[in-house]
Scaffold this active site. Structure first.
Site, PDB file in Angstrom:
ATOM      1  CE  LYS A   1      -3.357  -2.829   0.107  1.00 53.90           C
ATOM      2  NZ  LYS A   1      -3.839  -3.319  -1.180  1.00 53.90           N
TER       3      LYS A   1
ATOM      4  CD  GLU B   1      -4.550   5.930   3.561  1.00 51.69           C
ATOM      5  OE1 GLU B   1      -5.793   5.829   3.617  1.00 51.69           O
ATOM      6  OE2 GLU B   1      -3.891   5.559   2.576  1.00 51.69           O
TER       7      GLU B   1
ATOM      8  NE  ARG C   1      -8.492  -9.127  -5.147  1.00 49.76           N
ATOM      9  CZ  ARG C   1      -9.648  -8.563  -4.863  1.00 49.76           C
ATOM     10  NH1 ARG C   1     -10.651  -8.664  -5.729  1.00 49.76           N
ATOM     11  NH2 ARG C   1      -9.840  -7.878  -3.756  1.00 49.76           N
TER      12      ARG C   1
END
Length: 484
Positions: free
Chosen positions: A120, A207, A298
């Site tokens: 990430k 975050e 994906r």
């Protein structure tokens, strides 16, 4: 560019409804589909859909996650390619690399792409390089006391809530909303240990929390010739514990705002040289400002809604791209017509915190039909809910030319759906689809928290189930066996 040999057989490295979906796509491309299975799945529907099947072990779950066993199955069957679907090994870069090393075509992005974008912090840095707006973040927290001090400083600078995230997390897992400094300090070690257990990687970062945003994602497709297209946005805002329950295409945003977000996704895909199918995810704040969240390397569970509104088969394009072919669709040819809504019908009890109904049998299975109904599932009358795997029975996707038409069709489909035996999410969805905020299409990620009344649905479902079971027994036996 190296010549890619033609694919004649594809090994489907998954189970359940997604394995069925992949087999259909492979067969429609004129190729043979090879299924794999563990012992608990010996009677699974995906084995009957496939052209052939290979047993990979007693399981449960561990053999679907065994890279060596799956490579062995591909070689044994003579498959030239492997499609991972979603879940299990779909975003495991070691699996993609092992396929490449074994001379197998991995139907998805490269191992290096999965490795980088699955981290990430790296995917966030790449988004910043590409010029996408990102949520203020801390970077990877150092270990021990230094990490706690850095976390406290971040919270003081940006305020609460903050989101404590696992670097290797994904699919809604490894995320904690933290509302105070005290809670943050108490959660760091817990989150670290859980991340190690779930992902084998205990690194964390923070975050700034965006309160009740809309969760929007963009389907992208890229080929090996530098062509990249988007297929519109999806609204995935109705979630429970960061897990999506309802998915909608297009995004229900203002079209100009959705196009800006879609172009940002293209910008990102081109910057990283993305090849094959993927999904770029964003959070949209109440003032319509949007931020890059992550990219999933994906096929998504909710790809069905995009296929319905665009008419483009994503699975078949994934196979063609893996064969080295150019995309046969240009951006100018992609447009969304109407609205599609997907609901995941699970064998779970929403009133009991969505507890799974493992081990129960489906006594009656009557599915809806008619215009605009798509079912992707593996349940049938006599099906037993597995104790070893997830509780998804079927994905119900409906289409309507207008939003109101899609909602009314969904309501009708849910009313006509009868699954007797296990408790399911159907009665919960029946109430949700009639709720005015949902019907208006103006919801965000705080939707379920604002509507606890959705869990207070009528027990009439139990009586309907008894009647349906009785009618089914009379139809099968020619008499009422319960009266004997």
């Amino acid at each position: 560019m190296n010549t890619i040999p033609p694919i004649e057989k594809v090994l489907v490295a998954n189970r359940g409804e997604i394995a069925i979906r992949l087999c259909r796509g492979v067969q429609e491309e004129g190729k043979r589909a090879v299924a794999i299975y563990e012992s608990p799945d010996a009677e699974s529907r995906h084995l009957r859909i496939a052209d052939e099947a290979v047993w990979i072990g007693p399981g449960p779950r561990k053999d679907y996650l065994d890279i060596d066993r799956i490579i062995w199955a591909a070689r044994k069957s003579g498959a030239q390619a492997v499609h991972p679907g979603y879940g299990f090994l779909a975003e495991n870069p070691q699996f993609a690399a092992a396929c490449e090393e074994a001379g197998l075509i991995f139907i998805g992005p490269s191992a290096a792409t999965i490795q980088d974008l699955g981290d990430k912090t790296i995917s966030r840095r790449l988004a910043e390089e590409a010029g996408l707006p990102t949520i203020p973040g801390s970077g990877i927290l150092p270990p021990g006391g230094d990490g706690k001090r850095a976390a406290v400083e971040f919270g003081a600078k940006y305020g609460y809530p903050v989101m404590l995230k696992a670097v290797a997390g994904g699919g809604g897992r490894g995320i904690r909303k933290v509302d105070s400094e005290k809670e943050l300090l108490s959660q760091i070690e817990i989150a670290k240990n859980e991340a190690i257990s779930a992902f084998g990687d205990g690194r964390l970062y923070l975050e700034k929390g965006i309160v009740n945003p809309r969760h929007i994602e963009v389907q992208i497709l890229g080929d090996q010739h530098g062509n990249v297209i988007h297929m519109g946005g999806r609204n995935c805002s109705i979630q429970r514990r960061h897990q999506k329950l309802v998915e909608i295409a297009p995004s229900l945003l203002d079209p100009a705002l959705e196009e800006k977000i879609c172009q940002s996704a293209i910008q990102y895909a081109k910057h990283v040289g993305y090849v094959n199918a993927g999904t770029v995810e964003f959070l949209v704040d109440s003032d319509d400002s949007f931020y890059f969240l992550e990219i999933n390397t994906r096929l998504q569970v909710e790809h069905t809604v995009t296929e319905v509104v665009t008419g483009i088969d994503i699975v078949r394009r994934m196979i063609r791209v893996a064969e080295g072919k150019k995309l046969d669709v240009t951006q100018d040819e992609v447009f969304c017509r109407g609205f599609a809504i997907e609901m995941r019908i699970n064998a779970e009890d929403p009133k009991q915190d969505f507890a799974p109904e493992s081990g129960k049998h489906v006594a009656v299975y009557n599915s809806p039909g008619g215009p605009g109904i798509r079912l992707d599932g593996m349940a049938y009358q006599g099906y037993t809910i597995p104790t070893e795997y997830d509780s998804l029975l079927v994905k119900l996707t409906v289409y309507g030319f207008r939003w109101e038409e899609a909602v009314s069709r969904l309501s009708r489909a849910l009313k006509n759906y009868r699954i007797v035996g296990p408790k399911t999410t159907i009665p919960f969805y029946r109430k949700l689809v009639l709720e005015p905020e949902f019907a208006s299409g103006s919801f965000d990620t705080g939707y379920l928290e604002r509507h606890p009344e959705l869990y207070d649905y009528s027990d009439q479902e139990a009586q309907e189930a008894k009647v349906a079971k009785l009618l089914s027994a009379i139809h099968y036996h020619g008499k009422n066996i319960f009266a004997e």
